[in-house]
Design an enzyme around this catalytic site. Sequence first.
Site, PDB file in Angstrom:
ATOM      1  N   GLU A 127       0.840  -1.198   0.000  1.00 56.07           N
ATOM      2  CA  GLU A 127       0.000   0.000   0.000  1.00 56.07           C
ATOM      3  C   GLU A 127       0.869   1.240   0.000  1.00 56.07           C
ATOM      4  OE1 GLU A 127      -3.184  -0.024   2.849  1.00 56.07           O
ATOM      5  OE2 GLU A 127      -3.920  -1.971   2.186  1.00 56.07           O
ATOM      6  N   HIS A 243      -9.431  10.038   2.085  1.00 60.99           N
ATOM      7  CA  HIS A 243      -8.984   8.932   1.236  1.00 60.99           C
ATOM      8  C   HIS A 243      -9.150   9.345  -0.219  1.00 60.99           C
ATOM      9  CE1 HIS A 243      -8.436   4.931  -0.405  1.00 60.99           C
ATOM     10  NE2 HIS A 243      -8.125   4.493   0.810  1.00 60.99           N
ATOM     11  N   ARG A 289      -1.254   9.464   1.475  1.00 59.26           N
ATOM     12  CA  ARG A 289      -2.646   9.715   1.126  1.00 59.26           C
ATOM     13  C   ARG A 289      -2.973  11.195   0.968  1.00 59.26           C
ATOM     14  NH1 ARG A 289      -5.964   5.431   4.960  1.00 59.26           N
ATOM     15  NH2 ARG A 289      -5.631   3.606   3.627  1.00 59.26           N
ATOM     16  N   HIS A 350     -12.102  10.214   5.644  1.00 52.85           N
ATOM     17  CA  HIS A 350     -11.859   8.792   5.910  1.00 52.85           C
ATOM     18  C   HIS A 350     -11.437   8.496   7.343  1.00 52.85           C
ATOM     19  CE1 HIS A 350     -10.860   4.678   4.907  1.00 52.85           C
ATOM     20  NE2 HIS A 350      -9.590   4.829   5.291  1.00 52.85           N
ATOM     21  N   ARG A 385      -1.968   9.608   8.580  1.00 53.94           N
ATOM     22  CA  ARG A 385      -1.806   8.191   8.923  1.00 53.94           C
ATOM     23  C   ARG A 385      -1.278   7.383   7.749  1.00 53.94           C
ATOM     24  NH1 ARG A 385      -4.923   3.722   8.248  1.00 53.94           N
ATOM     25  NH2 ARG A 385      -6.852   4.826   7.708  1.00 53.94           N
TER      26      ARG A 385
END
Length: 543
Positions: A127, A243, A289, A350, A385
Amino acid sequence: MVKIPRYIAGSSAKENWEFDAIVVGSGIAGVIATMRLSREMRVALITKERLVDSNSFYAQGGLAASLGEGDSLELWKSDTIKAGDGLCRESAVKMIEEQTPLIIEELNQMGVPFDLDNEGHFILGREAFHSVRRIIHAGGDQTGKMISQTMVDQLKTGSQATIFEEAFVVDILQDDNGEVAGVSAIIEDNDVMFSAPNVIIATGGSGQLYFYTSNPRVATGDGMAMALRAGATLIDMEFVQFHPTVCFAIQGQPFLVTEAIRGEGAFLLNDRQERFMPRYHEKAELAPRDIVSRACFNEMKLSGSPWVYLDTTKFERGFFQKRFPTVYSQCLKAGFDPTQQPIPVSPGAHYMMGGIETDLSCRTSIKGLYACGEAGSNGMHGANRLASNSIPEALVTGSLGAKSVLEDSRKAGPPERPFKPQYDREPYTRSELRLENWENIGLVREERKMERHLSKLRQGTLIVPESASLGSLELANMYTVTSIITMSSLERKESRGSHMRTDYQAKDAIWGSLRVHTKAKLDGKHLEIEVGTNKKDGYSWSS
């Protein structure tokens, strides 16, 4: 200055149910805390919908763990800190990551069906901003569902906890010393008071504050709002993660398009079918992100399109259906086949990096109040995050919160009965508030717009609707959390991580050493919200 009521509803409760501890919220943090406590205490788990209605259940990607070849705790820690853009509490990062393997072993013993290769080893996904493959997953893209369902089944059959579903916790109650003494709640339209010297808040995040979000309807920031009203400190509330890939093809039914798809090689395309992420970051689609979300937002703004596209058409035949069955079925439901055409996506709220301020043991600034999972914040995530760090954090902090309750072995006096607030109408309806939040405290922020937003919010934060319905109480909490995010965003005069200001576009070294905190000072029957700062590795109560 923003004022809020100490309580958002009075209570006509005729019953007072006694427990040793109360856990509010049924995501994986709340469930594991309840499982731990029920072995030694009378514990109640209270959740406002069904046990599985939580952000945890809808988590697709997986959970990060440094178990693969070429990986290490130091490398995972480095990735986490870089993604957090200078504001991670390194001691929290180290603690969560060191304890994650023990949690994974426990999940294995519970029977979580993780995806394994032919030799019985974890299949590791990739990811964004992870240096190596380290994402453990289950059911392809059903990790949250598999973990949540397994844990809930275990809770129901293997614990002595008392479970209250479709029950709304209204406020935290305190004794004459200002320490936690229980909660007020509404169950089946009846007021109920619970006496307990220990309360764990595990209510998840606040994505529903925004018009566009990946979060389920329950994520309205209730735990954060009630903790503030009880006198607890909140930190880092300006850091809301958006997100980059949420699909809004079905009106009213948005669904997350997991980051793991980009980790397997899918590209983002703009309205002209051009790949654009290499222009924004050297890691392209695997950038942090916050960067990917703002890039998508910018491309949408330039083209006037309501979305960009995630090209999922280049995978080998059958791969997408097997690896991402949830996304595949949701796309088919929306009327298109993601193996034949790209998925239309756009950013959505998100995750909340901030929350109720806790130490590394999940204790807050109020005796008897603990917080874990997304509702709490020990500083691990910093300003942004790292993908798939939320499940490890939730499981570890849920366990630690229960451990702290058992260690503290508190007693408390009788709880104060909540008094009625002032009743009136809010200046925004729920849908209007969510839209205004998207426009004013969303991906891109600016002082003039935030000040105007806050000015209107001040007209409604002190008052709540007279009907104590679930919707009206949620809206009162949404007003409070919105005010906190706006005030914190105004206070941080720089751009860092998920907090982007057009009037302060650069990072500031001074702000890189500070956290913004929010407190509420009692003024009669009301509270005044105040913001301040403390050193990033310290705590507001010791600054």
